[in-house]
Scaffold this motif. Structure first.
Motif, short mmCIF file in Angstrom:
data_model
loop_
_atom_site.label_atom_id
_atom_site.label_comp_id
_atom_site.label_asym_id
_atom_site.label_seq_id
_atom_site.Cartn_x
_atom_site.Cartn_y
_atom_site.Cartn_z
N ARG A 88 0.72 -1.28 -0.11
CA ARG A 88 -0.02 0.06 0.11
C ARG A 88 0.77 1.24 0.10
N ALA A 111 -1.83 -7.08 -5.60
CA ALA A 111 -3.19 -7.40 -6.13
C ALA A 111 -4.32 -6.66 -5.23
N THR A 113 -4.00 -4.39 -3.15
CA THR A 113 -3.97 -2.97 -2.85
C THR A 113 -3.92 -2.12 -4.39
N ARG A 114 -4.00 -2.74 -5.44
CA ARG A 114 -3.94 -2.53 -6.64
C ARG A 114 -2.62 -1.94 -7.15
N THR A 115 -1.43 -2.37 -6.56
CA THR A 115 -0.23 -1.56 -6.94
C THR A 115 0.48 -2.36 -7.96
N ARG A 151 -0.09 -11.79 -13.76
CA ARG A 151 -0.33 -10.27 -13.21
C ARG A 151 0.54 -9.37 -13.26
#
Length: 381
Positions: A88, A111, A113-115, A151
């Protein structure tokens, strides 16, 4: 891109190739103005090193490494929430190799934290002598590894063999990029004089009047140390540096110095005349780059992973992984000082022009920017 989370199963003072790569990436990124946190295993601490790199260590047990020579730390469950916290914080999560618990935790955290995450894959499946270990590796790559690779915004590889491997394991071909490991060409350098070479030999208790053939790496069959022993010749001494054991009491001209920290290892390279590493399925390992930076002629396995680098095969010996071929090449080099010198000059030029850390860091930052959605000329290179 201002904050990077680097993730590695081990980190110095633990000795190993991946650890050294991550330490150098961290230091050079920090000196370039990037905030860096390293997530790794060890006694539970959060410290800051001399470069200003934050190192977050998660408690781990290393029974597999101690008992079976398998470098796979078993981490405390705290790795999962810790990974989420630092993912994060980061702009980019950079995972080294997809085989380890630290990697799985960081990939999941990225994944959640969409980092964006970048993954460096150093090797393909290691051909370990144990069928169980080989089967476990393949199972891990099919399960946890496949998701991490798929990913990743960038998958960085050090050679062509690994590029094929990651694509087979699910990485999107458009994300795969070649990025050679960096090497410190100031630390790893040729001796400045014959006097410096003699002093280095004196430090390690090595003969002044013998040709020294150096092997650096763990003393396991994959690295080929046993092939070097079988190819040994009275015309030169063999010097082994790395974890493991080899009997020297009944082998005149064979020396085992154990694992050495980078500064001592660099001095040992300067003491040597030839570097030999008949390893299996490694492509272009870091020790070969260090030896080249140190101005040593290199004898190693003819691996498809070297193909993208366009090496001059008259100046680097790329051989079948066979005792007769090793014996012949080492005998030739032992008896030809001019050839050793010419190959050594070629090695040094390759290292300074292609593997120096500043160049690696520029390209790495460009890949981070590309992973974050930016398009840069360097990332496309």
């Amino acid at each position: 891109m201002k904050r990077v989370l680097l993730v590695s199963h081990y980190y110095p003072p633990h000795i190993g190739g991946i650890e050294n790569v991550v330490r150098n990436e961290a230091g050079h990124l920090r000196r370039a103005g990037v905030e860096v946190t390293v997530l790794t295993s060890g006694a539970r601490t959060v410290t800051e090193d001399d470069d200003g790199v934050r190192v977050v260590r998660i408690a781990a047990w290393n029974l597999l490494e101690k008992r079976a020579g398998v470098p796979f730390p078993l981490l405390s469950p705290r790795v999962w929430p810790t990974a989420v916290r630092w993912a994060r914080w980061a702009d980019v999560v950079h995972v080294h190799d997809c085989l380890y618990v630290t990697s799985w935790a960081a990939g999941l955290a990225a994944a959640l934290t969409r980092t964006p995450h970048v993954l460096t894959q150093h090797v393909a499946v290691v051909e370990h002598p144990s069928r169980v270990v080989r089967a476990v590796q393949r199972g891990v790559y099919r399960l946890a590894g496949r998701g991490l690779l798929r990913r990743a915004r960038r998958v960085l590889v050090v050679n062509g063999r690994v590029a094929e491997f990651v694509t087979d394991q699910g990485a999107r071909p458009s994300t795969v990029r070649l990025l050679a490991n960096g090497v410190d060409t100031d630390t790893f350098r040729p001796p400045a004089s014959d006097q410096e070479r003699r002093a280095a030999r004196l430090r390690f208790g090595l003969a002044q009047d013998r040709v020294l053939v150096l092997f650096v790496g763990r003393l396991v069959p994959k690295k080929g140390y046993d092939l070097l022993l079988a190819a040994a010749d009275p015309a030169y001494d063999l010097v082994f540096a790395g974890d493991g054991s080899v009997s020297t009491s009944d082998r005149p001209g064979v020396h085992h110095l154990g694992a050495l920290p980078p500064e001592q290892l660099a001095e040992l390279y300067r003491a040597a005349d030839v570097f030999a590493l008949p390893s299996a399925a490694e492509g272009f390992p870091l020790t070969v780059q260090e030896a080249m930076a140190s101005g040593l002629p290199v004898v190693t396995t003819d691996d498809p992973g070297y193909a993208p680098y366009g090496l001059d095969r008259t100046r680097v010996r790329l051989l079948p992984r066979e005792v007769p071929a090793l014996r012949s090449a080492l005998s030739e080099l032992t008896g030809d000082e001019e050839l050793r010198a010419a190959m050594g000059r070629y090695s040094r030029t390759c290292a300074t022009e292609g593997f120096a850390w500043p160049e690696h860091t520029v390209r790495l930052r460009a890949h981070y920017m590309g992973a974050d959605g930016s398009v840069t000329r360097e990332a496309a290179a």
